[in-house]
Enzyme design. Structure first.
Site: not given
Ligand code: ZN
Length: 497
Positions: A261-262, A291, A265
């Site tokens: 997830h990170e 997101e 980003h």
């Molecule tokens: Zn996030």
């Protein structure tokens, strides 16, 4: 560079430098700073923040902005000016004394929330929440325009052009389609995932997660990976992007999906073009678009079978004792298991947006003045029962679980749900151009990353969220893609016709 813009440059550069310093303190606070550093460091942060505020609200800056005509300068300059003007309009709409009082309230309210959560006692937090709501209502009224009033003004702080009118339709669709699907899933035999909760040595997890971040495209020459209580991403420019993850000995999947997830980003931040980085455009187009990039990597890519085909062997090699009897298919089913639970941050892909829906509906009531703060825990629990089929055991794992309201971030939550829907819409378009499954099975994530870079990452905040979505997918925002994606995936997984 136009002449007027040149006059603005020293102020912009100073703003950027101060923002960088402030972000460094945040990072340090979450990762390495000693426990007792807080109060004294806060003094330094306060001075820098004040300096930053004075820098952009300088009367000289205002004069320059007024001189700048709409069509003047290059497109990039126009985009920067537009962004500054908007943020100044928002900042200046609130009287200084109120801003100061609110900052104090935020700090007290967070402490009260922590205590309330720890002691499972909503009444400790309730008076602060009341004040937070009152302030947000007032700020909304200061910021309102002919087109935008009330809750819409707050929503606009996080996701422009997604007001209540749009969100109501979006959440209604989710409600109609996802709740019955969840109810059907809950009647099916549950997927076995206990093997994910054996003991997994942290050192080996670290090795795998570092490999994973690099595998999906995180550039370690331009980034750092550390640990913190709550995983997050921060960046000061495209050559220095930092992510964190959190390891649990008895939860293998937690760190894996935080890391993916990170990294999603971070790859966005690392991909922003040089001409935008270190300017006010050197960030994501919006909270929702940011997101969308992390959720895309985490869910559409990271939870797909094809993604694990080339790398599952490596995981088994690291943890033979725990995984040698677990097939790839068993592993993939386990990481996609649906379980309606109390905690949003641990929610699976299907129930996640239902958690957001509860918060959205309650925020609407709060800002419209249609609910007493004392009623909120009961309403929270009723909505969890209605949407997820569970009643939180207590307020600590119920209404007190998230930090957002104590910080005054009203209007933030919907951008999380929008991010998932944006991701699904982009994914549908990508699949028309790339055979995603085939590329993933070959270990070629580059093809996928390049698609995202070309359509989303490179622009930073030069383009707005709706523009990016429309230019990438050739369509306006359409939540149906998200619903179709979830229905197809989970019906197959749980054998529902
Ligand atoms: Zn996030």
């Amino acid at each position: 560079m136009s002449q007027i813009f040149e006059q603005l440059m020293p102020y912009l550069e100073k703003h950027m430098a101060l923002q960088t310093a402030l972000a460094l303190f945040d990072w340090d606070d979450a990762t390495l700073a000693p426990k007792e550093a807080g109060e004294q460091t806060a003094k330094v942060i306060g001075i820098l923040a004040e300096e930053d505020f004075l820098c952009l609200t300088n009367p000289e800056v205002k004069k320059i902005l007024e001189k700048f005509e709409a069509k003047e300068g290059e497109e990039k300059e126009q985009a920067i000016i537009r962004k500054i003007k908007k943020s100044l309009r928002k900042t200046e709409a609130i009287p200084k004394e109120e801003k100061r009082a609110y900052a104090e309230l935020q700090s007290k309210s967070q402490k009260a929330w922590q205590k309330a959560k720890k002691e499972n006692d909503f009444s400790i937090f309730a008076p602060y929440l009341k004040e937070i709501i009152a302030y947000n209502k007032k700020f909304a009224s200061y910021g309102s325009t002919k087109e935008q009033t009330g809750y819409d003004v707050l929503l606009d702080n996080y996701e422009e052009t997604f007001p209540v009118e749009v969100l109501d339709i979006f959440f209604d669709k989710l409600k109609k389609e996802l709740i019955p699907l969840l109810q059907k899933i809950q009647k099916q035999p549950q997927i076995e995932d206990s093997f994910l909760h054996q003991k997994y040595e942290i050192e080996k997890q670290k090795e795998f997660n570092r490999f994973l971040a690099e595998y999906i495209g995180f550039n370690f020459n331009r980034g750092v990976m550390a640990e913190s209580e709550h995983p997050f991403t921060t960046s000061w420019h495209n050559h220095d992007v930092r992510i964190t993850t959190h390891y649990y000995e008895e939860n293998l999947a937690s760190a894996i999906f935080s890391t993916i997830h990170e990294s999603g980003h971070a790859i966005y931040e690392q991909g922003i073009e040089d001409q935008y980085t270190q300017t006010i455009l050197g960030e994501g187009a919006s909270c929702g678009i940011h997101e969308s990039q992390s959720r895309f990597m985490e869910n559409m890519i990271g939870r797909s079978r094809a993604f694990w085909v080339p790398i599952y062997g490596k995981l088994v090699e690291l943890f033979p004792k725990q995984l040698k009897e677990v097939s790839l298919d068993q592993f993939v089913a386990a990481i996609n298991r649906v379980q309606a639970d109390e905690i949003r941050t641990e929610a699976d892909e299907l129930t996640y947006c239902l958690h957001i829906m509860v918060r959205y509906e309650l925020e609407k009531l709060m800002i419209n003045g249609e609910v007493e703060v004392e009623e909120l825990p009961r309403l929270w629990n009723e909505k969890y029962q209605e949407y997820l089929g569970i009643t939180p055991e207590n307020d600590t794992v119920g209404i007190l679980q998230d930090v957002h309201w104590s910080m005054g971030s009203m209007g933030y939550f919907p951008s999380y749900a929008l991010g998932n829907a944006f991701a699904a819409q982009i994914y549908a378009k990508m699949q028309k151009e790339i055979n995603v499954e085939e590329e993933l099975s070959k270990g070629n994530i580059k093809a996928i990353r390049e698609f995202l870079h070309q359509h989303v990452h490179q622009y930073g905040a030069f383009k707005e969220a709706r523009e990016i979505l429309k230019e990438t997918t050739k369509e306006e925002f359409n939540p149906d893609y998200f619903i179709i994606y979830l229905k197809e995936k989970y019906k197959k997984l749980y054998g529902i016709s």
